[in-house]
Design a protein around this motif. Sequence first.
Motif, PDB file in Angstrom:
ATOM      1  N   GLU A  88       0.811   7.929 -13.686  1.00  0.00           N
ATOM      2  CA  GLU A  88       1.059   9.070 -14.023  1.00  0.00           C
ATOM      3  C   GLU A  88      -0.076  10.009 -13.594  1.00  0.00           C
ATOM      4  OE1 GLU A  88       4.206   9.629 -17.520  1.00  0.00           O
ATOM      5  OE2 GLU A  88       2.093   8.475 -17.973  1.00  0.00           O
ATOM      6  N   THR A  89      -1.383   9.256 -13.879  1.00  0.00           N
ATOM      7  CA  THR A  89      -2.663  10.317 -13.675  1.00  0.00           C
ATOM      8  C   THR A  89      -3.072  10.209 -12.318  1.00  0.00           C
ATOM      9  OG1 THR A  89      -4.217   8.699 -14.197  1.00  0.00           O
ATOM     10  CG2 THR A  89      -3.128   9.935 -15.975  1.00  0.00           C
ATOM     11  N   ASP A  90      -3.986  11.223 -12.008  1.00  0.00           N
ATOM     12  CA  ASP A  90      -4.622  11.126 -10.642  1.00  0.00           C
ATOM     13  C   ASP A  90      -5.628   9.801 -10.596  1.00  0.00           C
ATOM     14  OD1 ASP A  90      -3.640  13.481  -9.963  1.00  0.00           O
ATOM     15  OD2 ASP A  90      -5.327  14.736 -10.440  1.00  0.00           O
ATOM     16  N   GLY A  91      -6.217   9.446 -11.637  1.00  0.00           N
ATOM     17  CA  GLY A  91      -7.197   8.343 -11.717  1.00  0.00           C
ATOM     18  C   GLY A  91      -6.209   6.990 -11.444  1.00  0.00           C
ATOM     19  N   ALA A  92      -5.075   7.136 -12.050  1.00  0.00           N
ATOM     20  CA  ALA A  92      -4.308   5.847 -11.838  1.00  0.00           C
ATOM     21  C   ALA A  92      -3.791   5.816 -10.584  1.00  0.00           C
ATOM     22  CB  ALA A  92      -3.035   5.961 -13.027  1.00  0.00           C
ATOM     23  N   ASN A  93      -3.183   6.839  -9.921  1.00  0.00           N
ATOM     24  CA  ASN A  93      -3.085   6.727  -8.466  1.00  0.00           C
ATOM     25  C   ASN A  93      -4.191   6.302  -7.431  1.00  0.00           C
ATOM     26  OD1 ASN A  93      -0.507   7.859  -9.231  1.00  0.00           O
ATOM     27  ND2 ASN A  93      -1.049   9.993  -8.750  1.00  0.00           N
ATOM     28  N   ARG A  94      -5.199   6.680  -7.838  1.00  0.00           N
ATOM     29  CA  ARG A  94      -6.507   6.214  -7.069  1.00  0.00           C
ATOM     30  C   ARG A  94      -6.676   4.587  -7.176  1.00  0.00           C
ATOM     31  NH1 ARG A  94      -9.229  10.646  -9.494  1.00  0.00           N
ATOM     32  NH2 ARG A  94      -9.051  12.278  -8.488  1.00  0.00           N
TER      33      ARG A  94
ATOM     34  N   PRO B  51     -11.593   5.296 -12.592  1.00  0.00           N
ATOM     35  CA  PRO B  51     -11.308   6.201 -11.449  1.00  0.00           C
ATOM     36  C   PRO B  51     -11.144   7.611 -11.289  1.00  0.00           C
ATOM     37  CG  PRO B  51      -9.388   5.073 -12.469  1.00  0.00           C
ATOM     38  CD  PRO B  51     -10.509   4.705 -13.152  1.00  0.00           C
ATOM     39  N   GLU B  52     -11.156   8.222 -12.378  1.00  0.00           N
ATOM     40  CA  GLU B  52     -11.364   9.751 -12.539  1.00  0.00           C
ATOM     41  C   GLU B  52     -12.665  10.137 -12.274  1.00  0.00           C
ATOM     42  OE1 GLU B  52      -8.949  11.840 -13.046  1.00  0.00           O
ATOM     43  OE2 GLU B  52      -7.167  10.502 -14.181  1.00  0.00           O
TER      44      GLU B  52
END
Length: 208
Positions: A53-59, A166-167
């Motif tokens: 869900e989050t940008d950091g998770a996607n990274r 990752p954020e």
Amino acid sequence: MTYVSDAEFNPFGFDPDGERFVPGFGDVEADFQVIGDHPGIHGGVTTSVPFTETDGANRLQDALLRGGLLRKTGAPPTVDSTYLSYLHPCVPESSPGDDDYRRQGTFIEAEVRAIAAHVLLPVGERATRWVLENMTTEPTDDIDMAALHATEIVGSGWLVMPIADPETWGEDDRRELSDALIELQEQDYRREADLGRLAGGGGPYYVR
């Protein structure tokens, strides 16, 4: 071969003390266990899957895919000998305190012991501190996540590779992690003992 469970969602049937929680997800016989903080930081509040869900998770998922720990990203991802979990699986209404983490600590410790992955990959400072304190003899007084990111630390039966949150990643952090994971898998990263001389028969007998 006997499997502990063929389920990927919450394979151990944990029921933490909270209205909503994000259980561990993945292969219960994984070689790699990724350990994050809690859903409010690393994602999964809606999907109930860690690191989504989050940008950091996607990274992070993208780096794990490039590094060979996922076969496909998504919610859920398709794992490859990998298990995803949190120190604090419950969805908090506010930032959890130390007592909250201690109450939930039995779940992550039980998962780590049950899965017995060869490599632990803590994500962020709190998860890294917990892994270093509980699975290694490394000092934790001054943790520099930028310096520890994608480096190898030999623990007490585990190899540890910390991951900066990752954020906060800069331009090179994703590549450094995926490259380190590829290089690691080209080596003998498994933490096993050969008990063949004790078991008899003349051949090797490896145990975790």
